[in-house]
Enzyme design. Structure first.
Site: not given
Ligand code: F6P
Length: 319
Positions: A23, A103, A11, A243, A127
């Site tokens: 870099v 990760n 992500g 909501r 995250d």
């Molecule tokens: O790991 C980053 C993250 O934004 C998480 O918080 C979320 O669950 C996931 O990626 C969403 O992934 P994608 O963009 O593939 O839907």
């Protein structure tokens, strides 16, 4: 170290561009050639690799996303895919690789280093779920994006005297919900690390109303469940209009905060210094304000530490 490559994976996160810039410019400053890999490990396997210069990274420090693009790559999870990737690096004469990601991207770097590629990881994920570092690149910007949304939701929730359930990202890590819950003055924080008791949540909401609260903002981490479902149940039980707002991918975009730009710049410099020193299988982090590096195996094996004190603060201040 004559040639290094840099890629972003998983992500995207605000500040990845600032890290790429650091870099590239550090490497060039030290007389090292730099290649950019497009679309993460997927681009690496397909040989999408090109030479970068100082101007390739001009005018990007303030931009969210990643100019190198990013991807989640299933083929790289296979030994064959990783061998292809290692070969591409060999063909292009790359001696070291900087991986900016979370990760999953680090696990990729770890496996690639076992194939003889010198790797250094930079934590790029909103995250904040990597234990070895106090902060990941992108987390701070996301907090500010969520806070902006909470401030707006507070206006409308107060006007209508409603409960507002705000679902934020973070997979298995509740840091986005916890930090914005405190900083946004939310009435409740629901995170995977602690779980929650539905009856207690409803009691808190009703007690808040009796105390004269005109809104109830509840931060819900996506890993615990869906906001729509919870909002429906809360309204049924409390009788207060409720909501749901799912902030979604808005949380991943935007111009990086000063903190993230600084973090990314400092970490990017460190990554290149490590490769030049001949280090491999390292990940760069920040602890107590200092830029540090750790062995990738050790960093990934560190059990997650949950900050109980922050959770206590969230609950105490919300009453
Ligand atoms: O790991 C980053 C993250 O934004 C998480 O918080 C979320 O669950 C996931 O990626 C969403 O992934 P994608 O963009 O593939 O839907």
């Amino acid at each position: 170290m004559r040639t290094i490559a840099v890629l972003t994976s998983g992500g995207d996160a605000p500040g990845m561009n600032a890290a790429i810039r650091a870099v590239v410019r550090t490497a060039l400053d030290k007389g090292v050639r730099v290649m950019g890999v497009q679309r993460g490990y997927s681009g690496l396997i397909n040989g999408e690799i090109f030479e970068m210069n100082r101007t390739s990274v001009s005018d990007i420090i303030q931009r969210g996303g990643t100019i190198l693009r990013t991807a989640r790559c299933a083929e790289f999870l296979t030994e064959e895919g990783r061998k292809k990737a290692a070969n591409v690096l060999k063909v292009f004469g790359v001696d070291g690789l900087v991986v900016i990601g979370g990760n999953g991207s680090f696990m990729g770097a770890q496996k690639l280093s076992k194939l003889g590629v010198s790797t250094v990881g930079l934590p790029g994920t909103i995250d904040n779920d990597l234990t070895y570092t106090d902060y990941t690149i992108g987390f701070d910007t996301t907090l500010n994006t969520v806070l902006d949304a909470i401030n707006k939701l507070r206006d409308t929730s107060s006007s209508h005297e409603r409960v507002s359930i705000v679902e934020v990202m973070g997979r298995d890590c509740g840091d986005i919900a916890l930090y914005t819950g405190i900083a946004g003055g939310a009435e409740g924080v629901i995170i995977p690390e602690k779980g929650y008791d539905f009856d207690e949540l409803c009691r808190t909401i009703l007690e808040g109303k009796l105390k004269g609260k005109i809104h109830n903002l509840i931060l819900l981490a996506e890993g615990v469940g869906g906001a729509n479902e919870l909002a429906k149940k809360v309204e049924e039980v409390t009788g207060i209009e409720t909501r749901a707002t799912i902030l979604g991918h808005i949380q991943r975009g935007g111009s990086p905060s000063a903190f993230d730009r600084m973090l990314a710049s400092r970490m990017g410099v460190k990554a290149v210094e490590l490769l030049i020193e001949g280090k491999t299988s390292r990940v760069v982090g920040m602890r107590d304000g200092q830029i540090v590096d750790d062995d990738i195996d050790e960093a990934l094996a560190m059990p997650r530490k949950f900050d109980e004190k922050l959770f206590e603060i969230a609950n105490m201040l919300s009453k």
